[in-house]
Design a protein around this motif. Structure first.
Motif, mmCIF file in Angstrom:
data_model
loop_
_atom_site.group_PDB
_atom_site.id
_atom_site.type_symbol
_atom_site.label_atom_id
_atom_site.label_comp_id
_atom_site.label_asym_id
_atom_site.label_seq_id
_atom_site.Cartn_x
_atom_site.Cartn_y
_atom_site.Cartn_z
ATOM 1 N N LYS A 47 -56.371 -46.245 -62.833
ATOM 2 C CA LYS A 47 -57.524 -45.711 -63.791
ATOM 3 C C LYS A 47 -58.693 -46.581 -64.079
ATOM 4 O O LYS A 47 -59.790 -46.166 -64.188
ATOM 5 C CB LYS A 47 -56.608 -45.429 -65.122
ATOM 6 N N LEU A 61 -50.928 -36.981 -58.698
ATOM 7 C CA LEU A 61 -51.071 -37.521 -60.092
ATOM 8 C C LEU A 61 -50.353 -38.612 -60.527
ATOM 9 O O LEU A 61 -51.059 -39.555 -61.177
ATOM 10 C CB LEU A 61 -50.433 -36.118 -61.124
ATOM 11 N N TYR A 95 -59.696 -33.356 -61.820
ATOM 12 C CA TYR A 95 -58.847 -33.199 -63.003
ATOM 13 C C TYR A 95 -59.100 -34.715 -63.743
ATOM 14 O O TYR A 95 -59.556 -35.782 -62.996
ATOM 15 C CB TYR A 95 -57.431 -33.165 -62.875
ATOM 16 N N SER A 96 -58.961 -34.789 -64.957
ATOM 17 C CA SER A 96 -59.192 -35.832 -65.855
ATOM 18 C C SER A 96 -57.938 -36.559 -66.437
ATOM 19 O O SER A 96 -56.970 -35.731 -66.779
ATOM 20 C CB SER A 96 -60.092 -35.674 -66.931
ATOM 21 N N THR A 97 -57.998 -37.779 -66.614
ATOM 22 C CA THR A 97 -56.927 -38.597 -67.379
ATOM 23 C C THR A 97 -57.296 -39.416 -68.568
ATOM 24 O O THR A 97 -58.621 -39.864 -68.303
ATOM 25 C CB THR A 97 -55.948 -39.402 -66.231
ATOM 26 N N ASP A 98 -56.575 -39.603 -69.303
ATOM 27 C CA ASP A 98 -56.711 -40.496 -70.439
ATOM 28 C C ASP A 98 -56.708 -42.082 -70.151
ATOM 29 O O ASP A 98 -55.338 -42.366 -69.778
ATOM 30 C CB ASP A 98 -55.844 -40.134 -71.683
ATOM 31 N N ASN A 113 -52.269 -41.845 -59.605
ATOM 32 C CA ASN A 113 -53.681 -41.886 -60.224
ATOM 33 C C ASN A 113 -53.156 -42.214 -61.747
ATOM 34 O O ASN A 113 -54.201 -42.505 -62.315
ATOM 35 C CB ASN A 113 -54.485 -40.775 -60.177
ATOM 36 N N LEU A 114 -52.035 -41.988 -62.334
ATOM 37 C CA LEU A 114 -51.716 -42.241 -63.653
ATOM 38 C C LEU A 114 -51.386 -43.709 -63.703
ATOM 39 O O LEU A 114 -51.305 -44.184 -64.848
ATOM 40 C CB LEU A 114 -50.778 -41.575 -63.971
#
Length: 223
Positions: free
Chosen positions: A102, A93, A49-52, A96-97
């Motif tokens: 990041k 999640l 999955y990807s995060t901003d 990793n946020l």
């Protein structure tokens, strides 16, 4: 890849998330893991999955190179309760946020891009490798999920193209199944590209959703 689309009633997903005590995206990812496990008949699912990462980089208006991609291996049994799976996904999640995670991931990805740049290869080959976002972490996943929320926030002139032509789908170069999800007017639209030469994925997905009380509004093969 074959393409398919499934539309879900968002309220059902929110209710399931409340029962599990986690965010709706965590619940959706857990449901996708359960469906992929049944479809691929595997006891361990690897998802991406990807995060901003614009906030961590201090570049809120950046247009590219600010996506941190993560992967996780998830051991999974056929009868694993949704809440158990969703809680583990949610913890991953949240970890990793953090800005630290990041930034570390962005540094890893840019290091990978630089190594590709150093190779003696034609520009066309390098360009193709740069486009393989799912494979940035070095090994392929069973599925990749990208959730962009409401495509109307901010207002996007590309909305109609997205809903009809799916030109913004994540290409499954590094994943067996690539899923891009939007939320609009109480409906979740999941656009899926499938590289697995095997029927039955939509059926597996529908079964998992309906078992948890999530109403499936549409499940169709596009090509």
């Amino acid at each position: 890849p074959t393409c398919c689309r499934i539309r879900l009633e968002k309220a059902g997903l929110v209710d399931a998330a409340l029962r599990c005590g986690v965010k709706p995206f965590s619940t959706l990812t857990a449901l996708l893991c359960k469906a992929v496990r049944a479809y691929l008949d595997k006891d361990e699912v690897l998802y991406s999955y990807s995060t901003d990462a614009r906030d961590a980089l201090g570049a809120p208006n950046a247009l590219y190179n600010c996506v941190a991609s993560f992967q996780r291996k998830l051991p999974l049994t056929a009868d694993a309760p949704l809440a158990e799976v969703a809680v583990g996904v949610d913890a991953d999640l949240k970890e990793n946020l953090s800005a630290e995670r990041k930034l570390f991931r962005i540094a890893e990805q840019m290091g990978w891009v630089y190594r590709v740049y150093q190779q003696k290869a034609s520009l066309s080959i390098k360009k193709r490798i740069f486009q393989m976002g799912e494979y940035i972490s070095g090994f392929p996943a069973d599925f990749w999920v990208s959730y962009i929320g409401s495509p109307l926030l901010p207002h996007s002139p590309e909305l109609e193209a997205y809903l009809t032509d799916f030109q913004t789908w994540v290409l499954p170069d590094g994943a067996s199944l690539a899923m891009e999800v939007t939320s609009l007017h109480g409906v979740l639209t999941c656009c899926i590209e499938n590289k697995v030469d095997k029927p039955g994925y939509l059926e597996a997905l529908r079964d998992v959703m309906e078992q948890e009380g999530i109403r499936v509004l549409e499940a169709v093969h596009i090509s």
